[in-house]
Write a protein that holds these residues in place. Structure first.
Motif, mmCIF file in Angstrom:
data_model
loop_
_atom_site.group_PDB
_atom_site.id
_atom_site.type_symbol
_atom_site.label_atom_id
_atom_site.label_comp_id
_atom_site.label_asym_id
_atom_site.label_seq_id
_atom_site.Cartn_x
_atom_site.Cartn_y
_atom_site.Cartn_z
ATOM 1 N N SER A 247 -4.225 4.204 7.454
ATOM 2 C CA SER A 247 -3.606 5.326 6.758
ATOM 3 C C SER A 247 -3.222 4.941 5.343
ATOM 4 N N TYR B 152 -0.281 5.947 2.343
ATOM 5 C CA TYR B 152 0.977 6.585 2.002
ATOM 6 C C TYR B 152 1.208 6.453 0.493
ATOM 7 N N GLN C 231 4.652 6.408 -2.243
ATOM 8 C CA GLN C 231 6.111 6.326 -2.311
ATOM 9 C C GLN C 231 6.552 6.532 -3.742
ATOM 10 N N LEU D 90 8.256 7.065 2.344
ATOM 11 C CA LEU D 90 6.810 7.147 2.236
ATOM 12 C C LEU D 90 6.301 8.484 2.756
ATOM 13 N N ARG D 91 5.269 8.997 2.097
ATOM 14 C CA ARG D 91 4.638 10.237 2.549
ATOM 15 C C ARG D 91 3.164 9.976 2.822
ATOM 16 N N LEU D 92 2.687 10.502 3.945
ATOM 17 C CA LEU D 92 1.325 10.259 4.408
ATOM 18 C C LEU D 92 0.332 11.107 3.612
ATOM 19 N N TYR E 81 -5.328 9.798 6.797
ATOM 20 C CA TYR E 81 -5.416 8.775 7.816
ATOM 21 C C TYR E 81 -6.769 8.830 8.502
ATOM 22 N N TYR F 51 1.305 3.101 -3.930
ATOM 23 C CA TYR F 51 0.456 3.481 -2.807
ATOM 24 C C TYR F 51 0.374 2.333 -1.812
#
Lengths: 110, 112
Positions: free
Chosen positions: A33, A35, A37, A43-45, A48, A89
């Motif tokens: 995945s 993410y 930040q 953290l945001r996805l 994935y 990232y």
């Protein structure tokens, strides 16, 4: 084992440029995945993958593309960089309970 | 996945136990509690996880209340290197292990 590796560590882009952030893992994990930040945030996805040839969108996928041609590699492509994509990232791979994160790529878009 | 609530920040004296609380009142029966931490500028690091029993490993202990609506991460002898942001995350076990939802976490400052 090197674990999860990311290149480059730092990158500065101009608005509109494209680039690929590289991520590789040597643990034979199916799940990987990406993410992002932003300062002071969790953290945001972004995207994935549950295995080679299979990818899906996360929470914030706009402006990013991914592909997964091998188990080891999961590159993230910025098609046309924007200042809003300035962030750190992180790539991760996971097995059962645990996610293993890379050291991150700091991207600045001017 | 259930939402979690953590204090924004905490201080702890070096050598003392650090107790980090987390509320997850909407947790469902098959959701686990995971803890990760992020030391400045590094990628998050897995610490521990549990379902309903207390768990201990070489890094920490996890105490989950009987009703599972809250939990506490315990670092038994905090060191300066434990200064980090600690994230409590609730999610289903296994399967697609990703999609961790990171909140803002608790910033733990260990002071000499």
């Amino acid at each position: 084992n090197a674990g999860v590796t990311q290149t480059p560590k730092f990158q500065v882009l101009k608005t509109g440029q494209s680039m690929t952030l590289q991520c590789a893992q040597d643990m034979n994990h199916e799940y990987m995945s990406w993410y992002r930040q932003d300062p002071g945030m969790g953290l945001r996805l972004i995207h994935y993958s549950v295995g080679a040839g299979i990818t899906d969108q996360g929470e914030v996928p706009n402006g990013y593309n991914v592909s997964r041609s091998t188990t080891e590699d999961f590159p993230l492509r910025l098609l046309s960089a924007a200042p809003s994509q300035t962030s750190v990232y992180f790539c991760a791979s996971s097995y059962r309970n645990e996610q293993f994160f890379g050291p991150g790529t700091r991207l600045t878009v001017l | 996945d259930a939402k979690t609530t953590q204090p924004t920040s905490m201080d702890c004296a070096e050598g003392r136990a650090a107790n980090l609380p987390c509320n997850h009142s909407t947790i469902s029966g098959n959701e686990y509690v995971y803890w990760y931490r992020q030391i400045h500028s590094q990628g998050p690091q897995y610490i521990i996880h549990g379902l309903k029993n207390n768990e201990t490993n070489e890094m920490a202990s996890l105490i989950i209340t009987e009703d599972r609506k809250s939990s506490t991460l315990i670092l038994p002898h905090a060191t300066l290197r434990d200064t980090a942001v600690y994230y409590c995350i609730v999610k289903h076990y296994g399967g697609s292990q990703g999609n961790l939802i990171f909140g803002k976490g608790t910033k733990l400052s260990v002071k000499p």
